[in-house]
Structure formats: structure tokens, C-alpha cells
Design an enzyme around this catalytic site. Structure first.
Site, PDB file in Angstrom:
ATOM      1  N   GLY A   1      22.049  -2.974 -18.839  1.00 45.65           N
ATOM      2  CA  GLY A   1      21.319  -4.209 -19.058  1.00 45.65           C
ATOM      3  C   GLY A   1      19.905  -3.875 -19.410  1.00 45.65           C
ATOM      4  O   GLY A   1      19.552  -4.065 -20.265  1.00 45.65           O
TER       5      GLY A   1
ATOM      6  N   GLU B   1      27.890  -6.150  -0.335  1.00 45.45           N
ATOM      7  CA  GLU B   1      26.768  -6.414   0.504  1.00 45.45           C
ATOM      8  C   GLU B   1      26.736  -7.490   1.497  1.00 45.45           C
ATOM      9  O   GLU B   1      26.471  -7.556   2.641  1.00 45.45           O
ATOM     10  CB  GLU B   1      25.366  -6.492  -0.265  1.00 45.45           C
ATOM     11  CG  GLU B   1      24.084  -6.787   0.594  1.00 45.45           C
ATOM     12  CD  GLU B   1      23.057  -7.114  -0.416  1.00 45.45           C
ATOM     13  OE1 GLU B   1      22.360  -8.136  -0.049  1.00 45.45           O
ATOM     14  OE2 GLU B   1      22.758  -6.263  -1.214  1.00 45.45           O
TER      15      GLU B   1
ATOM     16  N   GLU C   1       0.779  -1.160   0.015  1.00 43.18           N
ATOM     17  CA  GLU C   1      -0.137  -0.066   0.021  1.00 43.18           C
ATOM     18  C   GLU C   1       0.975   1.162  -0.039  1.00 43.18           C
ATOM     19  O   GLU C   1       0.613   2.109  -0.618  1.00 43.18           O
ATOM     20  CB  GLU C   1      -0.847   0.221   1.290  1.00 43.18           C
ATOM     21  CG  GLU C   1      -2.275  -0.963   1.225  1.00 43.18           C
ATOM     22  CD  GLU C   1      -1.542  -2.534   1.828  1.00 43.18           C
ATOM     23  OE1 GLU C   1      -2.517  -2.938   2.322  1.00 43.18           O
ATOM     24  OE2 GLU C   1      -0.512  -2.502   2.119  1.00 43.18           O
ATOM     25  N   LEU C   2       1.906   1.308   0.764  1.00 38.03           N
ATOM     26  CA  LEU C   2       2.739   2.571   0.815  1.00 38.03           C
ATOM     27  C   LEU C   2       3.484   2.693  -0.546  1.00 38.03           C
ATOM     28  O   LEU C   2       3.611   3.909  -0.897  1.00 38.03           O
ATOM     29  CB  LEU C   2       3.787   2.167   2.136  1.00 38.03           C
ATOM     30  CG  LEU C   2       4.629   3.509   2.147  1.00 38.03           C
ATOM     31  CD1 LEU C   2       3.814   4.975   2.585  1.00 38.03           C
ATOM     32  CD2 LEU C   2       5.819   3.217   3.235  1.00 38.03           C
ATOM     33  N   LYS C   3       3.957   1.634  -1.275  1.00 37.75           N
ATOM     34  CA  LYS C   3       4.634   1.654  -2.334  1.00 37.75           C
ATOM     35  C   LYS C   3       3.832   2.513  -3.511  1.00 37.75           C
ATOM     36  O   LYS C   3       4.025   3.198  -4.061  1.00 37.75           O
ATOM     37  CB  LYS C   3       5.311   0.357  -2.790  1.00 37.75           C
ATOM     38  CG  LYS C   3       5.543   0.245  -4.486  1.00 37.75           C
ATOM     39  CD  LYS C   3       5.495  -1.079  -4.694  1.00 37.75           C
ATOM     40  CE  LYS C   3       5.751  -1.011  -6.498  1.00 37.75           C
ATOM     41  NZ  LYS C   3       7.034  -0.665  -6.909  1.00 37.75           N
TER      42      LYS C   3
ATOM     43  N   GLU D   1      16.083  -6.756 -21.575  1.00 36.61           N
ATOM     44  CA  GLU D   1      15.542  -7.594 -20.349  1.00 36.61           C
ATOM     45  C   GLU D   1      14.045  -7.463 -20.415  1.00 36.61           C
ATOM     46  O   GLU D   1      13.623  -7.467 -19.035  1.00 36.61           O
ATOM     47  CB  GLU D   1      16.043  -7.315 -19.294  1.00 36.61           C
ATOM     48  CG  GLU D   1      17.914  -7.580 -19.438  1.00 36.61           C
ATOM     49  CD  GLU D   1      18.525  -7.490 -18.166  1.00 36.61           C
ATOM     50  OE1 GLU D   1      18.052  -7.202 -17.196  1.00 36.61           O
ATOM     51  OE2 GLU D   1      19.890  -7.089 -18.071  1.00 36.61           O
TER      52      GLU D   1
ATOM     53  N   HIS E   1      18.720   6.323 -10.266  1.00 37.17           N
ATOM     54  CA  HIS E   1      17.643   6.121  -9.001  1.00 37.17           C
ATOM     55  C   HIS E   1      16.991   7.489  -8.861  1.00 37.17           C
ATOM     56  O   HIS E   1      16.215   7.386  -8.000  1.00 37.17           O
ATOM     57  CB  HIS E   1      18.423   5.504  -7.807  1.00 37.17           C
ATOM     58  CG  HIS E   1      18.804   4.098  -7.824  1.00 37.17           C
ATOM     59  ND1 HIS E   1      19.673   3.576  -8.360  1.00 37.17           N
ATOM     60  CD2 HIS E   1      18.232   3.051  -7.283  1.00 37.17           C
ATOM     61  CE1 HIS E   1      19.867   2.464  -8.390  1.00 37.17           C
ATOM     62  NE2 HIS E   1      18.818   1.718  -7.905  1.00 37.17           N
TER      63      HIS E   1
ATOM     64  N   ARG F   1      10.687   0.655  -3.857  1.00 34.60           N
ATOM     65  CA  ARG F   1      11.242  -0.227  -4.668  1.00 34.60           C
ATOM     66  C   ARG F   1      11.201  -1.441  -3.854  1.00 34.60           C
ATOM     67  O   ARG F   1      11.640  -1.379  -2.584  1.00 34.60           O
ATOM     68  CB  ARG F   1      12.567   0.204  -4.967  1.00 34.60           C
ATOM     69  CG  ARG F   1      13.492  -1.062  -5.600  1.00 34.60           C
ATOM     70  CD  ARG F   1      12.958  -1.431  -7.037  1.00 34.60           C
ATOM     71  NE  ARG F   1      14.052  -2.628  -7.720  1.00 34.60           N
ATOM     72  CZ  ARG F   1      13.352  -3.414  -8.455  1.00 34.60           C
ATOM     73  NH1 ARG F   1      12.263  -3.550  -8.715  1.00 34.60           N
ATOM     74  NH2 ARG F   1      14.284  -4.175  -8.943  1.00 34.60           N
TER      75      ARG F   1
ATOM     76  N   HIS G   1      29.382  -5.957 -13.154  1.00 30.65           N
ATOM     77  CA  HIS G   1      28.835  -4.707 -12.595  1.00 30.65           C
ATOM     78  C   HIS G   1      28.575  -4.389 -10.965  1.00 30.65           C
ATOM     79  O   HIS G   1      28.033  -5.499 -10.560  1.00 30.65           O
ATOM     80  CB  HIS G   1      27.576  -4.244 -13.538  1.00 30.65           C
ATOM     81  CG  HIS G   1      26.879  -3.250 -12.622  1.00 30.65           C
ATOM     82  ND1 HIS G   1      27.179  -1.867 -12.799  1.00 30.65           N
ATOM     83  CD2 HIS G   1      25.352  -3.268 -11.806  1.00 30.65           C
ATOM     84  CE1 HIS G   1      26.250  -1.130 -12.248  1.00 30.65           C
ATOM     85  NE2 HIS G   1      25.327  -1.900 -11.518  1.00 30.65           N
TER      86      HIS G   1
END
Length: 746
Positions: free
Chosen positions: A425, A598, A19-21, A477, A686, A508, A634
Site C-alpha cells: 500500500g 493482536e 527524544e529517543l526516537k 498513500e 522493517h 517507530r 493483509h
């Protein structure tokens, strides 16, 4: 007031149905106004509190209000006055930028795929805005729920900030936090949660120095008279020097992560916690793993809880980290096999586990026993052929031959110009593409109709790139829902979810697949699409693969085998794909590893082992590639400077890497050992803003100070999936023009 006997460190905030997205994107698109957006966000928060209460978090202050429109670091920075935003649009400008203003830098949050916005600390005054957090508390109280307001801690906020020694401002920031706590106390709030995960990681400064700063800051903050009770949380790993510093400051409650993975790396942690934490402090034991999706072994967790309760007078049960990192509930899934579903626990199920553990619910323990047993016995987890193939691999590191200089000479036949241009890509995924995919999944269009629709899109993308003058093309893609999910759905050993959405940043969301067993590739996954795109142009088209480390990082990993085992299995599957792409005439193959940084362990002493197996798995993918095949990789949206030697050790022929938001800052970390060609991103994809030719030219000129022209590529920071075609066309046109301008000046 005593602390609740069971709680959680945090909860997903985008909503079970995103809902927030949807509200965020509707507001940004001008489809709803500010009142409609804030009303939707308000309703979502209240519904969430009620759901958490129904799941068993019934005590006052058991529910954390870790809410934010975009990011909890930004929310805290605005609340304590490190950043200022007078309006909602000004707040979103910090997140996304606009035509005139670049957004804040964004990077990964500890060892997760969540991205946070990096505050910038210069000489600004810290002007707290406690009304932001008071609004959250009051709206919950109006709904008859006493929530626990949430802040990122002062040490963590500054340790993660950019600027000239932000931690030098710690004393001033503590005063700002004190003002916010005073406002909460004046409003009748009895508990507040403050997260200090920086103390479980080896950052700059070193652990001992950061711990000393934390001890001083928290002693000062906890000695102010006018404040609520404070819960300090320390998710994602184990405290070392910081344990005594925080314990001696004597907060009313201290949370520690005791997930199985944390205790495997630090077996003495429970004993050290019992020795350090003062009897007057409630010990909040993060026993339920919030970082993964496997159902807890409640018997094993109960043994640790017994030990804690025997050694400390006041112990509460919690999750190890925020449940932000897992989907909402397994009950939303209809296509997961019944036996596998029993092995899983998403956010709601983890709350149920925490409540069951705290209350010693024997029925829940019996269900957990069954899940542990059936998973261990299941044939779904084992593949003898895959195990045998991995067993035949050579020990130690592998090396592609010839080495880089020999390969560069062989690849000269590609005939690429100076400062070649390419993209990463993906191209924009339009509503038409998404509808075709949804219709195909629903069975309302045939396989042939779907393939034709995707081929039409590929043809348009190839023509667009040719018209723009790009040098190395991609197929765009359109057939891929996600760069990891797409591959996982074509490999054995994975399962996918229908509704397992997890927030990555802002609006996202992704659906991480789940590795349930040994991994293999039944058939080629990308070859036909690459072949088709190459048939449409004389320019080289890149084959596009996601690397083994990133597939694992953006999936929920097995906890019954070492991660390195799964990495080798995935690498072998991808190596088969590389061979098939070469046979199909694809001369350039990109193996994306944006998540290399990460997964880097939070503690330095665990990093060499990780880097060894992660580099090995990447190299396994391309170790048998022909010298004439140009291998790209990448990386994006992490701080790669500290592992730049590992990036070089991937031994790619071309490395593209995020650099636009930091204005080429990363390139200062390059050294003589970094031998590959490099494409530092010049367009921050972004943000919806279009970079000008002058801006792109300036960035390329800055890059040339660190990278010789014969090794420099020109590309965006990341894939273009989330962008629209209007901004994509204009940005890429500017990118090519900037390249031409710079080449003309050489």
C-alpha cells in the site's frame, strides 16, 4: 527494606518529545556519533526519573528503570547473556540487520501494538553482562534517585523465544539471572523488578506446565542468598495456575493486574489473589488501568483496594501494566475538547491517579466523579442513526456471495499474470511529503496546493511501479499520516491527538486515535485518490482501506460498550467506502487487518467469541461487493499459525501475510480450508537491508512448496512508508526479477 506504597509497572521511554526516537534515527543516519547518542539517551533517562518523582513517586525504588534503546526483551536478553552484542552497532544489527545479516524476528507483545524482538535460543552459552543494568542503576544514583532495575523474567523470556524447546534451558538461565541479581546486590541495590506476563496467557506449553516451570525456577532463584528484594510483575491479564506457583515461591512483592477489563473477564480474581498471596509478600495491586486512556473511576477502584487491604497486611498501589502503551500527558494536547479532556488520563495522569488512590485524596476523587458523570451524560457518545443501522444487521455471521471459487472465476477478467506482483500500500514518505502535510496543517499552503503536491507524488509512484513492472499498483498513500489515524480523522466518533505518541517498536511511534462515541462516515474518504491513480495507468490500482479490527486495535477503544459494537459501526462505514470505490471503477480493494492476531484474548476460552465478531466485522465490509471485485487483506508481525482458520474465515480473495523473517514458516500452517490466494511477504521491510534476487528467489521457491502457483502472489511483508526510495527501488526491482526467474522455471 519495605516496598513503596505506590508505584508503576513501567513508563514510556521514547520521551515526551520523542527524544529517543530522534536520537536513534540521527545515529542510524550517521548524523550524530555514539557519544552524542548515548548522552542524549542518558539525559532523557535522568529527566524522566525527576519527572516521575515530581509526579509523586518519591519513595526509594518507586520508579522502575525499564529502559532500553530499542526493546526491553532485547535489553534483558543481552543482560542475562541469551544474546551477545559487544558494541552498540552490533546491538542495532540484531534489531535492524545489515547488508550481510538479517535482524531478529519481531512480533507483537501480548495483546498490545508494541513489537518485541524474538530471541533465538540454540546451544549458545548464557554469559551474563550485568554491567548493562548496573550502569542504569549507577547513573540514577548519581542523580540522587534510587531506581528499580527491570528485567523480563526467565520464564517469559524463554516462553517467547524461538528455538528447539527453549524452556529446556530454563535452569541454566536461572543461574544467569542469579548472577545478575548478585551483581545488583553487590552494588547495593535493594529492589529489582522482574516481569512474567507469560503466565497470564495461554501459550505453549499449557498453563499448568508453564506454571510448574515458573514455580521451580522462582523457588530456586529466590532461595539464593545474594540478591536484592524481588518484585515479580504479571501484567496484561489474570494469573490462573501461575498464581499459586508464584505466590508459593514467596517473592518479597508480587504485582497482579486488577484493571476493570481483567476483572470483567475474571470476576473471582481478587478473592483468589487474597487467598494465594502469603502475608509476608507485599501485594502490589495494579488498580490503575495502563492499557487504555480513560480516567479511572477512583471510587470503584477504592472499593477493591479496601477489600485487598482488609484481607492482606501489606498492599501497594500500582498500574495494571506499563504506561509504555499510553501517551505521556493530556496537558500536551490543545485541540481535544475541554469536556473530553476531562475524561482522559495518559501516563502522567495515571501516576497522579495511583498516588491519589493510595493516599485517598478526596479532591482527586471528586474530579474523578465528575469525569465519570459527564462522560455518561454526554451526547458525544451517542448517535441514534448509527445505533438504528447496527440494530438492523442480521444476527450471526454474514457471507459474501458467490463463494470463493465463483468469485475467482469472475475475477479472471482482471487478466493478471502468473505469480502477480504488488505492494502492500504505502510508498516512502519523504521529507517533502511530510513538510507539505505539516505546511497544510499549519495553513501556510492552500488546500489546492497541498492536493497538487500529493497528486504529483501519486503520479511519480504510479510511474515508478509501471517502470519496475509491477502488476497491481497502489497510489502510495502520500496523503496518509498513518493507516488508522487517516481514517479516524474522517469518521465521526473519534478524536485525534497532537502529541499522543506511543512507541510501536524501536524508533517507530504512532498516535492512536481515541474512540469516544458511535462511529460513522460523513463522506467518502479514499475514492478521489484511488480514481486519480487509476486514471494514470491501464494496470489495476488497489483501493486501500484499513479494516475495522485494526482501526480498533490501534485506537484507544471505548470501555462503555462492547468492542464488537464499535467494530460493527466501523465495518458499516467502510462498507459504504467499498461501494463508492466500486462505483468509481476500482476493481481491487485491499482491507488491511494486520492486528487480527493482536486483539486475540490471552486466554483460550475467550477467543471463540472474539474471533466470531472480528471475522463478522471484516466480512461486513465486503459482504455486498460485486463478484468481480477482488478483495485483498493483509496481516503482519504476529504469530498467525494458531488462528490460521480464522484468517481463512475472513473470506478474502487474496491474503498477503508477513513471512520473510520466518522464512515462510507460516505456510506450514496452511490447510485445505485456506482457500484464498496468498501473498507471503518475501521482503522484510522493517530492516533497511536490500534482499538479493537469489534470496527472494529462494523464498518464492520455498513458498511454492506449500502454495500452488495459480494461488501465489509476490509482495513485500508490509507497507513501504518507513523505507527510503533508493532501497525501495532496488528491492522491488529484485522482487520482480525473482518472480520472473521463478515463473520461467515453472
Amino acid at each position: 527494606m519495605s516496598f513503596p506504597h505506590v508505584t508503576i509497572e513501567g513508563y514510556p521511554r521514547v520521551g515526551a518529545n520523542r527524544e529517543l526516537k530522534k536520537a536513534l534515527e540521527a545515529y542510524w543516519a550517521g548524523k550524530i556519533d555514539e557519544a552524542a547518542f548515548t548522552s542524549t539517551a542518558h539525559s532523557l533517562r535522568i529527566d524522566t526519573y525527576r519527572r516521575l518523582r515530581d509526579l509523586g513517586l518519591t519513595e526509594d525504588y518507586a520508579i522502575p528503570a525499564d529502559v532500553a534503546y530499542y526493546d526491553q526483551v532485547l535489553e534483558t536478553a543481552l543482560t542475562v547473556g541469551v544474546l551477545q552484542a559487544g558494541t552498540l552497532d552490533e546491538e542495532f544489527t540484531l534489531c535492524r540487520g545489515n547488508a550481510d545479516t538479517a535482524p531478529l524476528e519481531m512480533t507483537k507483545w501480548f495483546d498490545t501494538n508494541y513489537h518485541y524482538l524474538v530471541p533465538e535460543v540454540a546451544d549458545q552459552a548464557f554469559e551474563p553482562n550485568p554491567e548493562r543494568i548496573l550502569t542504569i542503576v549507577r547513573e540514577a544514583a548519581d542523580a540522587d534517585v534510587k531506581v528499580r532495575p527491570f528485567l523480563v523474567g526467565p520464564v517469559t523470556l524463554l516462553a517467547l523465544a524461538k528455538g528447539e524447546n527453549p524452556l529446556a534451558r530454563l535452569d541454566e538461565l536461572v543461574d544467569a539471572y542469579a548472577a545478575v541479581l548478585a551483581a545488583l546486590a553487590a552494588d547495593g541495590v535493594e529492589w529489582v523488578q522482574v516481569a512474567e506476563p507469560a503466565l497470564v496467557a495461554d501459550l505453549v506449553p499449557a498453563d499448568a506446565e508453564l506454571a510448574a516451570l515458573a514455580g521451580t525456577a522462582w523457588t530456586k532463584l529466590l532461595n539464593v542468598d545474594n540478591r536484592p528484594n524481588v518484585l515479580i510483575t504479571t501484567p496484561y491479564g489474570s494469573l490462573r495456575e501461575g498464581l499459586k506457583a508464584l505466590a508459593d515461591a514467596q517473592p518479597e512483592a508480587l504485582h497482579v493486574s486488577l484493571a476493570p477489563s481483567v476483572l470483567a473477564e475474571d470476576p473471582t480474581y481478587v478473592d483468589r489473589v487474597l487467598e494465594a498471596v502469603h502475608p509476608e509478600t507485599t501485594l502490589v495491586a495494579g488498580l490503575i488501568d495502563g492499557h487504555n486512556v480513560w480516567a479511572a473511576n477512583l471510587r470503584e477502584r477504592a472499593e477493591i483496594l479496601d477489600k485487598l487491604q482488609a484481607g492482606h497486611p501489606d498492599v501497594a498501589v500500582s498500574t495494571s501494566v506499563s504506561l509504555l502503551h499510553v501517551p505521556h500527558t493530556v496537558t500536551a494536547e490543545s485541540n481535544i475538547p475541554v469536556d473530553v479532556a476531562g475524561w482522559l488520563a495518559f501516563a502522567d495522569e495515571k501516576i497522579t491517579e495511583a498516588v491519589a488512590l493510595a493516599n485517598r485524596d478526596e479532591d482527586a476523587f471528586a474530579r474523578a466523579d465528575r469525569a465519570v458523570r459527564t462522560r455518561a451524560e454526554s451526547e458525544r457518545t451517542r448517535n441514534a442513526e448509527v445505533a438504528a443501522r447496527v440494530a438492523k444487521l442480521p444476527e450471526g455471521q454474514v457471507q459474501r456471495e458467490p463463494q470463493f471459487e465463483g468469485r475467482k472465476e469472475a475475477q479472471a477478467e482482471l487478466g493478471l499474470p502468473k505469480l502477480p506482483t504488488t505492494t502492500i500500500g504505502s510508498f516512502p514518505q519523504t521529507q517533502e511529503i511530510r513538510k507539505a502535510r505539516a505546511d497544510h496543517r499549519a495553513g501556510t499552503i492552500t488546500d489546492a496546493q497541498y492536493t497538487e503536491a500529493m497528486k504529483n507524488e501519486v503520479a511519480e509512484v504510479v510511474k515508478l511501479q509501471e517502470d519496475l513492472g509491477l502488476d497491481v499498483l497502489v497510489h502510495g498513500e502520500p496523503e496518509r499520516n498513518d493507516m488508522v489515524q487517516y481514517f479516524s480523522e474522517q469518521m465521526d466518533g473519534f478524536i485525534s491527538t497532537d502529541n499522543g505518541w506511543v512507541q510501536s517498536y524501536g524508533s517507530r511511534c504512532v498516535r492512536p486515535p481515541i474512540v469516544i462515541g458511535d462511529v460513522s462516515r460523513p463522506e467518502a474518504m479514499t475514492v478521489e485518490w484511488a480514481k486519480y491513480a487509476q486514471s494514470l495507468t491501464d494496470k489495476p490500482v488497489k483501493g486501500m482501506l484499513t479494516g475495522p479490527v485494526t482501526i480498533l486495535a490501534w485506537s484507544f477503544k471505548r470501555d462503555d460498550v462492547p468492542v464488537s459494537v464499535s467494530a460493527d459501526q466501523i465495518a458499516l462505514a467502510l462498507a459504504d467506502e467499498v461501494a463508492d470505490l466500486e462505483e468509481a471503477g476500482i476493481d481491487i480493494i485491499q482491507i488491511d487487518e494486520p492486528a487480527l492476531r493482536e486483539l486475540l484474548p490471552l486466554r483460550k476460552d475467550a477467543r471463540p467469541e472474539y474471533l466470531d465478531w472480528s471475522i463478522r466485522s471484516f466480512r461486513l465490509v465486503a459482504v455486498d461487493a460485486e463478484p468481480t471485485t477482488q478483495i485483498h487483506t493483509h496481516l503482519c508481525y504476529s504469530e498467525f499459525g494458531e488462528i490460521i482458520d480464522a484468517v481463512a474465515a475472513l473470506d478474502a480473495d487474496v491474503t498477503s501475510i508477513e513471512a520473510a523473517r520466518s522464512k515462510m514458516e507460516l505456510l506450514t500452517d496452511l490447510n485445505e480450508g485456506f482457500h484464498s490466494d496468498i501473498g507471503p511477504g518475501v521482503w522484510d521491510i522493517h530492516s533497511p537491508r536490500v534482499p538479493s534476487v537469489d534470496e527472494l528467489t529462494e523464498l518464492l521457491t520455498a513458498a511454492l512448496k506449500h502454495v500452488p502457483a495459480e494461488r501465489l502472489w509476490v509482495n513485500p511483508d508490509c507497507g513501504l512508508k518507513t523505507r527510503g526510495y533508493a532501497e525501495t527501488n532496488e528491492s522491488l526491482k529484485n522482487l520482480v526479477e525473482a518472480r520472473d526467474r521463478v515463473v520461467a522455471s515453472l
